[in-house]
Design a protein around this motif. Structure first.
Motif, PDB file in Angstrom:
ATOM      1  N   ARG A  91     175.715  22.722  29.741  1.00 34.79           N
ATOM      2  CA  ARG A  91     175.421  21.458  29.052  1.00 34.79           C
ATOM      3  C   ARG A  91     175.162  21.697  27.556  1.00 34.79           C
ATOM      4  N   LEU A  95     187.491  20.270  24.138  1.00 30.39           N
ATOM      5  CA  LEU A  95     186.146  19.727  23.914  1.00 30.39           C
ATOM      6  C   LEU A  95     186.196  18.267  23.481  1.00 30.39           C
ATOM      7  N   LEU A 110     185.339  24.981  27.403  1.00 28.01           N
ATOM      8  CA  LEU A 110     185.001  23.749  28.121  1.00 28.01           C
ATOM      9  C   LEU A 110     184.218  24.070  29.385  1.00 28.01           C
ATOM     10  N   SER A 111     184.656  25.078  30.136  1.00 28.42           N
ATOM     11  CA  SER A 111     183.973  25.477  31.361  1.00 28.42           C
ATOM     12  C   SER A 111     182.525  25.890  31.080  1.00 28.42           C
ATOM     13  N   ALA A 121     180.353  22.862  29.723  1.00 31.29           N
ATOM     14  CA  ALA A 121     180.011  21.925  30.799  1.00 31.29           C
ATOM     15  C   ALA A 121     178.940  22.526  31.716  1.00 31.29           C
ATOM     16  N   THR A 137     176.360  21.163  23.725  1.00 31.47           N
ATOM     17  CA  THR A 137     177.139  20.240  22.897  1.00 31.47           C
ATOM     18  C   THR A 137     177.903  21.028  21.815  1.00 31.47           C
ATOM     19  N   HIS A 159     183.646  31.746  33.642  1.00 32.86           N
ATOM     20  CA  HIS A 159     184.200  30.721  32.744  1.00 32.86           C
ATOM     21  C   HIS A 159     185.512  31.177  32.099  1.00 32.86           C
TER      22      HIS A 159
END
Length: 190
Positions: A80, A121, A73-74, A77, A82, A42
């Protein structure tokens, strides 16, 4: 699961600089959690741990400060996760050296790493642990100041702040962000 990211710049020339306060805190946290192996994943150095029943991903983005959001972000995502389960540790020139401040959300406050994370994000609703590095002395260039190293008594203050920030992260995981925020932020005002 929580993603805990310490912000900094990769490379030997940036080691132990004020701007790498986030990396320093992650190192103290990794030692406490006995994280012994790091992977390049990441766009970061990533280490995994468990604490207080939670899976943790410790990140030290290797993108340079201004692109830190790409790494978060990597990871977010992929796992998953938040924004409310993302915790970011950064330096702060608006806080006196060694001081800490915790926030549940907010703006970038002029910090390029936080700006990148918010942009990537699409949210500012992540927990921040801000480590005070003090404001630049008159006549100093801001970049030169934050990319400089604390010396003597100031270095001792910073070392204590790194350890305190690592403890604050563990407290957030154990007691929640509100209780930890009240405890740490009140202490810092006194």
């Amino acid at each position: 699961m929580y993603i805990i990211a310490g912000l900094g710049n990769p490379g030997r020339e940036y080691e132990k600089t004020r701007h790498n306060a986030g990396f320093e805190v992650i190192d103290r946290l990794a030692a406490k959690l006995e994280v012994s192996s790091w992977e390049k994943k990441h766009k970061a150095l990533a280490g995994k741990a468990m604490y207080a029943g939670e899976k943790l991903l410790l990140l030290k983005p290797q993108t340079y400060m201004n692109l830190s959001g790409e790494s978060l972000l990597s990871a977010a995502a992929f796992y998953r996760v938040t924004p409310d389960h993302i915790l970011v540790i950064s330096d702060d020139i608006d806080l006196a050296e060694g001081r800490l401040r915790i926030r549940k959300s907010g703006s970038a406050g002029g910090h390029n790493g936080l700006k990148s994370i918010i942009s990537n994000l699409g949210s500012g609703d992540f927990i921040r642990v801000r480590v005070g590095v003090g404001s630049k002395p008159a006549g100093f260039d801001l970049a030169d100041y934050v990319l400089g190293r604390a010396k003597g008594e100031d270095a001792e203050k910073m070392e204590q702040a790194y350890r305190d920030a690592a403890e604050a992260v563990l407290s957030i995981l154990e007691e929640g962000v509100d209780r930890t925020m009240n405890k740490v932020n009140r202490k810092e005002q006194g």
